[in-house]
Design a protein around this motif. Sequence first.
Motif, PDB file in Angstrom:
ATOM      1  N   MET A 202       0.844  -1.177   0.000  1.00 37.11           N
ATOM      2  CA  MET A 202       0.000   0.000   0.000  1.00 37.11           C
ATOM      3  C   MET A 202       0.887   1.237   0.000  1.00 37.11           C
ATOM      4  O   MET A 202       1.876   1.300   0.697  1.00 37.11           O
ATOM      5  N   VAL A 203       0.502   2.220  -0.768  1.00 39.12           N
ATOM      6  CA  VAL A 203       1.245   3.467  -0.841  1.00 39.12           C
ATOM      7  C   VAL A 203       0.987   4.267   0.435  1.00 39.12           C
ATOM      8  O   VAL A 203      -0.134   4.386   0.890  1.00 39.12           O
ATOM      9  N   VAL A 204       2.039   4.792   0.994  1.00 41.00           N
ATOM     10  CA  VAL A 204       1.918   5.621   2.187  1.00 41.00           C
ATOM     11  C   VAL A 204       2.168   7.059   1.781  1.00 41.00           C
ATOM     12  O   VAL A 204       3.147   7.352   1.120  1.00 41.00           O
ATOM     13  N   SER A 205       1.256   7.940   2.142  1.00 44.04           N
ATOM     14  CA  SER A 205       1.441   9.345   1.812  1.00 44.04           C
ATOM     15  C   SER A 205       1.362  10.176   3.075  1.00 44.04           C
ATOM     16  O   SER A 205       0.509   9.956   3.915  1.00 44.04           O
ATOM     17  N   GLU A 206       2.265  11.113   3.201  1.00 48.42           N
ATOM     18  CA  GLU A 206       2.245  12.011   4.353  1.00 48.42           C
ATOM     19  C   GLU A 206       1.190  13.083   4.104  1.00 48.42           C
ATOM     20  O   GLU A 206       1.060  13.588   3.006  1.00 48.42           O
ATOM     21  N   LEU A 207       0.425  13.381   5.113  1.00 53.76           N
ATOM     22  CA  LEU A 207      -0.607  14.390   4.983  1.00 53.76           C
ATOM     23  C   LEU A 207       0.011  15.775   5.103  1.00 53.76           C
ATOM     24  O   LEU A 207       1.011  15.961   5.775  1.00 53.76           O
ATOM     25  N   LYS A 208      -0.599  16.760   4.479  1.00 51.43           N
ATOM     26  CA  LYS A 208      -0.120  18.133   4.566  1.00 51.43           C
ATOM     27  C   LYS A 208      -0.158  18.604   6.014  1.00 51.43           C
ATOM     28  O   LYS A 208      -1.169  18.458   6.691  1.00 51.43           O
ATOM     29  N   LYS A 209       0.939  19.173   6.476  1.00 45.59           N
ATOM     30  CA  LYS A 209       1.024  19.741   7.819  1.00 45.59           C
ATOM     31  C   LYS A 209       0.536  18.775   8.891  1.00 45.59           C
ATOM     32  O   LYS A 209      -0.129  19.161   9.835  1.00 45.59           O
ATOM     33  N   ARG A 210       0.833  17.511   8.721  1.00 47.11           N
ATOM     34  CA  ARG A 210       0.310  16.505   9.639  1.00 47.11           C
ATOM     35  C   ARG A 210       1.422  15.886  10.476  1.00 47.11           C
ATOM     36  O   ARG A 210       1.700  14.713  10.406  1.00 47.11           O
TER      37      ARG A 210
ATOM     38  N   PHE B 112       3.419  16.401  14.539  1.00 47.61           N
ATOM     39  CA  PHE B 112       3.577  17.163  15.764  1.00 47.61           C
ATOM     40  C   PHE B 112       4.833  16.661  16.438  1.00 47.61           C
ATOM     41  O   PHE B 112       5.016  15.464  16.628  1.00 47.61           O
ATOM     42  N   GLY B 113       5.709  17.623  16.708  1.00 48.07           N
ATOM     43  CA  GLY B 113       6.992  17.256  17.267  1.00 48.07           C
ATOM     44  C   GLY B 113       7.761  16.392  16.297  1.00 48.07           C
ATOM     45  O   GLY B 113       7.892  16.716  15.132  1.00 48.07           O
ATOM     46  N   ARG B 114       8.218  15.277  16.803  1.00 46.16           N
ATOM     47  CA  ARG B 114       8.973  14.337  15.964  1.00 46.16           C
ATOM     48  C   ARG B 114       8.121  13.167  15.504  1.00 46.16           C
ATOM     49  O   ARG B 114       8.635  12.140  15.089  1.00 46.16           O
ATOM     50  N   LEU B 115       6.820  13.335  15.599  1.00 51.09           N
ATOM     51  CA  LEU B 115       5.894  12.284  15.192  1.00 51.09           C
ATOM     52  C   LEU B 115       5.162  12.715  13.932  1.00 51.09           C
ATOM     53  O   LEU B 115       4.968  13.897  13.682  1.00 51.09           O
ATOM     54  N   PHE B 116       4.726  11.727  13.159  1.00 48.41           N
ATOM     55  CA  PHE B 116       4.100  11.984  11.874  1.00 48.41           C
ATOM     56  C   PHE B 116       2.807  11.209  11.736  1.00 48.41           C
ATOM     57  O   PHE B 116       2.705  10.084  12.222  1.00 48.41           O
ATOM     58  N   VAL B 117       1.845  11.805  11.053  1.00 45.77           N
ATOM     59  CA  VAL B 117       0.608  11.128  10.703  1.00 45.77           C
ATOM     60  C   VAL B 117       0.651  10.891   9.205  1.00 45.77           C
ATOM     61  O   VAL B 117       0.869  11.821   8.439  1.00 45.77           O
ATOM     62  N   LYS B 118       0.467   9.643   8.823  1.00 48.26           N
ATOM     63  CA  LYS B 118       0.509   9.286   7.408  1.00 48.26           C
ATOM     64  C   LYS B 118      -0.683   8.413   7.076  1.00 48.26           C
ATOM     65  O   LYS B 118      -1.213   7.724   7.934  1.00 48.26           O
ATOM     66  N   ARG B 119      -1.095   8.468   5.829  1.00 48.72           N
ATOM     67  CA  ARG B 119      -2.164   7.604   5.366  1.00 48.72           C
ATOM     68  C   ARG B 119      -1.533   6.337   4.806  1.00 48.72           C
ATOM     69  O   ARG B 119      -0.580   6.401   4.044  1.00 48.72           O
TER      70      ARG B 119
ATOM     71  N   SER C  80     -10.167  15.281  10.017  1.00 48.07           N
ATOM     72  CA  SER C  80     -10.101  16.383   9.068  1.00 48.07           C
ATOM     73  C   SER C  80      -9.744  15.883   7.672  1.00 48.07           C
ATOM     74  O   SER C  80     -10.386  16.237   6.684  1.00 48.07           O
ATOM     75  N   ASP C  81      -8.726  15.046   7.585  1.00 45.40           N
ATOM     76  CA  ASP C  81      -8.305  14.515   6.290  1.00 45.40           C
ATOM     77  C   ASP C  81      -9.380  13.603   5.697  1.00 45.40           C
ATOM     78  O   ASP C  81      -9.688  13.691   4.512  1.00 45.40           O
ATOM     79  N   TYR C  82      -9.958  12.733   6.521  1.00 44.27           N
ATOM     80  CA  TYR C  82     -10.962  11.787   6.016  1.00 44.27           C
ATOM     81  C   TYR C  82     -12.188  12.525   5.475  1.00 44.27           C
ATOM     82  O   TYR C  82     -12.724  12.171   4.421  1.00 44.27           O
ATOM     83  N   ILE C  83     -12.638  13.542   6.178  1.00 42.82           N
ATOM     84  CA  ILE C  83     -13.819  14.286   5.746  1.00 42.82           C
ATOM     85  C   ILE C  83     -13.581  14.997   4.419  1.00 42.82           C
ATOM     86  O   ILE C  83     -14.499  15.197   3.634  1.00 42.82           O
ATOM     87  N   GLU C  84     -12.339  15.329   4.136  1.00 40.24           N
ATOM     88  CA  GLU C  84     -11.999  15.946   2.853  1.00 40.24           C
ATOM     89  C   GLU C  84     -11.795  14.911   1.748  1.00 40.24           C
ATOM     90  O   GLU C  84     -11.684  15.269   0.580  1.00 40.24           O
ATOM     91  N   SER C  85     -11.766  13.631   2.106  1.00 41.54           N
ATOM     92  CA  SER C  85     -11.483  12.575   1.124  1.00 41.54           C
ATOM     93  C   SER C  85     -12.635  12.395   0.136  1.00 41.54           C
ATOM     94  O   SER C  85     -13.791  12.690   0.431  1.00 41.54           O
ATOM     95  N   ARG C  86     -12.299  11.885  -1.007  1.00 44.16           N
ATOM     96  CA  ARG C  86     -13.289  11.624  -2.046  1.00 44.16           C
ATOM     97  C   ARG C  86     -14.313  10.591  -1.566  1.00 44.16           C
ATOM     98  O   ARG C  86     -15.501  10.726  -1.822  1.00 44.16           O
ATOM     99  N   GLN C  87     -13.852   9.584  -0.839  1.00 40.15           N
ATOM    100  CA  GLN C  87     -14.753   8.538  -0.344  1.00 40.15           C
ATOM    101  C   GLN C  87     -15.856   9.153   0.528  1.00 40.15           C
ATOM    102  O   GLN C  87     -17.031   8.863   0.357  1.00 40.15           O
TER     103      GLN C  87
END
Length: 181
Positions: free
Chosen positions: A1-9, A11-18, A125-132
């Motif tokens: 599965m492709v992993v994409s980093e979310l815009k401005k997602r 905090f600190g040294r941690l990351f939120v990715k899809r 926030s990201d999910y609500i903006e998603s096409r799905q």
Amino acid sequence: MVVSELKKRHFGRLFVKRGLTKKQTSQLVFYSRTDKEIKHNTSDFYRFSDIKKVESWLALRRVVYTLTDKPGNLLGIIWFGLKKIPLPSKTKIDASKHKVTFAIRLYDRARGKRLAGKFMKQCFSDYIESRQYQKMEKPKFWLEVSFDNTPAIKLYRRFGFRKVTKPNKNGKIIMVLNPIQ
């Protein structure tokens, strides 16, 4: 599965990715087998007991987000999925409107650091903006939680979820959230 980093997602040294990498999938299986809190409060031990079960679960078109450190180690996971809400017949909730299930897991290294709310906010926030999500008619969210998982219930209430059932035979309650504007 492709992993994409979310815009401005981040905090600190941690990351939120899809998405979920192979490494994170293996870590998910490991945590599901060994994390006492996860084993007590979820059905992850069965759902994620091996790589094949995770792959089958992912095939159900879940939208998965991960909380990671810089090297990409799994610290938490959130997912959204299309699933009918399992309500008892006497509940006064319109089940047809509650179409999206939500779940969050934070693993040992991320617990107690006040990350869950921020993680949830970014993923919602990201999910609500998603096409799905946008293709649907603003469905409501629901989740199932162990009735004795007080920290999770407090978090969900702060986020806007409300309890709509009593504990079932497995000790689970259902909470719902109206669409976020």
